[in-house]
Write an enzyme that holds these catalytic residues in place. Structure first.
Site, PDB file in Angstrom:
ATOM      1  N   CYS A   1      -0.392   4.134   2.172  1.00  0.00           N
ATOM      2  CA  CYS A   1      -0.241   3.943   3.632  1.00  0.00           C
ATOM      3  C   CYS A   1       1.220   4.173   4.031  1.00  0.00           C
ATOM      4  O   CYS A   1       1.496   4.783   5.049  1.00  0.00           O
ATOM      5  CB  CYS A   1      -0.609   2.528   4.064  1.00  0.00           C
ATOM      6  SG  CYS A   1      -2.045   1.842   3.277  1.00  0.00           S
ATOM      7  N   ASP A   2       2.153   3.644   3.235  1.00  0.00           N
ATOM      8  CA  ASP A   2       3.543   3.576   3.679  1.00  0.00           C
ATOM      9  C   ASP A   2       4.510   4.473   2.917  1.00  0.00           C
ATOM     10  O   ASP A   2       5.674   4.607   3.303  1.00  0.00           O
ATOM     11  CB  ASP A   2       4.046   2.116   3.581  1.00  0.00           C
ATOM     12  CG  ASP A   2       3.218   1.177   4.446  1.00  0.00           C
ATOM     13  OD1 ASP A   2       2.729   1.638   5.490  1.00  0.00           O
ATOM     14  OD2 ASP A   2       3.048   0.015   4.073  1.00  0.00           O
TER      15      ASP A   2
ATOM     16  N   CYS B   1       0.831  -1.204   0.000  1.00  0.00           N
ATOM     17  CA  CYS B   1       0.000   0.000   0.000  1.00  0.00           C
ATOM     18  C   CYS B   1       0.867   1.257   0.000  1.00  0.00           C
ATOM     19  O   CYS B   1       1.377   1.666   1.046  1.00  0.00           O
ATOM     20  CB  CYS B   1      -0.933  -0.008   1.202  1.00  0.00           C
ATOM     21  SG  CYS B   1      -1.893   1.493   1.335  1.00  0.00           S
TER      22      CYS B   1
END
Ligand code: NDP
Length: 269
Positions: free
Chosen positions: A145-146, A142
């Site tokens: 997200c990261d 992701c």
């Protein structure tokens, strides 16, 4: 045990859509939200291609709109994940024919006349050992997200579809350089996404490359790739990277329902 005429499993666009229609049909549905309220869309950056949002929309806004629309007509929401289903029981207290029992978080029980499965899918991994070895240490599925953790660093994204192109573009805004590892000699993504990737000076597309292994002391520091120069000739190439992002598609979240519900070999109902 709570009885309902209609129980919906999943809170992505499909679950909320089912909830809007079921509640407008006066079925007073109960919707079990699952592990990620709003579903997979919540991990993307922006939705540009849903009709009705000419300027694009943030996923959290869009999912909140859908949720409030379902709520307005009487949907009840339950947080938590379904842990067990018993389809086709005849109604635990003798009520109704063909009732289904659904357990949430191992304890709360629901008896439903109809169950709508809208559980979506989860990101796929390549299946190589190093993905496991470096999980949380440079491997991610992701980018939104990261990606933040890889500012000014070099990363690789695997895949040739719209997700991979979107993630590569997103990461190029944060990172020094992005490699896009594509196993075929072409991208599968839509033309507009391909153009964005191919015209982005920070993205280098490595066509006909496959990942052999990830390398690094404690965290990902590189990847060994196999480049197919035309069968049977192969060449091993090494790239130095700090992050490795998977974007190779998804697996349907249907394990819980098998074998009660017939699925194809990929797990789709
Ligand atoms: P896709 O199935 O479309 O693409 C998966 C990609 O991963 C393909 O290029 C595939 O290669 C590659 N791949 C699969 N397995 C492997 C493997 N083991 N090793 C290397 N590469 C692999 O999935 P997406 O998640 O990209 O998209 C799913 C759907 O969502 C599509 O319909 C897409 O259009 C849509 N979408 C739309 C977006 C938008 O419009 N903004 C954003 C994201 C998704 P190969 O081509 O060789 O099979």
């Amino acid at each position: 045990m709570t009885h309902t005429r209609c129980l919906i499993i999943g809170s992505g666009p499909a679950g909320y859509t089912a909830a809007i229609y079921a509640s407008r049909a006066n079925l007073q549905p109960i919707l079990i939200e699952g592990p990620q309220t709003g579903g997979q869309l919540m991990i993307t950056t922006e939705v540009e291609n849903f009709p009705g949002y000419p300027q694009g929309v943030e996923p959290s806004q869009m999912m909140d709109d859908m949720r409030r629309q379902a709520e307005r007509f009487g949907t009840r929401f339950v947080s938590g994940s379904v842990t067990k289903v018993e389809f086709g029981s005849r109604g635990v207290e003798g009520r109704g024919v063909g009732c289904h029992k659904v357990t949430v978080e191992g304890e709360e029980e629901y008896e439903a006349e109809t169950v709508i499965i809208a559980t979506g899918a989860s990101a796929k991994f390549l299946g190589i050992q190093s993905e496991q070895d470096y999980k949380g240490k440079g491997v991610s599925a992701c980018a939104t997200c990261d990606g933040f953790f890889y500012r000014k660093k070099t990363v690789a994204v695997v895949g040739g579809g719209d997700t991979a192109c979107e993630e590569a573009n997103y990461l190029s805004n944060l990172c020094e350089q992005v490699y896009l590892i594509v196993r075929k000699p072409y991208l599968r993504a839509s033309k507009i996404m391909q153009d964005r990737v191919l015209n982005n000076p920070k993205i280098e597309v490595l066509f006909e490359h496959n990942t052999l292994r990830l390398t690094g002391e404690d965290r990902v520091e590189g990847a060994d790739l196999v480049y197919k120069k035309g069968e049977p000739e192969e060449e091993i190439r090494h790239i130095a990277i700090n992050g490795f992002f998977l974007a190779i598609g998804h697996k349907p979240n249907t394990d819980l329902f098998r074998p009660a519900v017939e699925c194809d070999e990929e797990g789709y109902i």
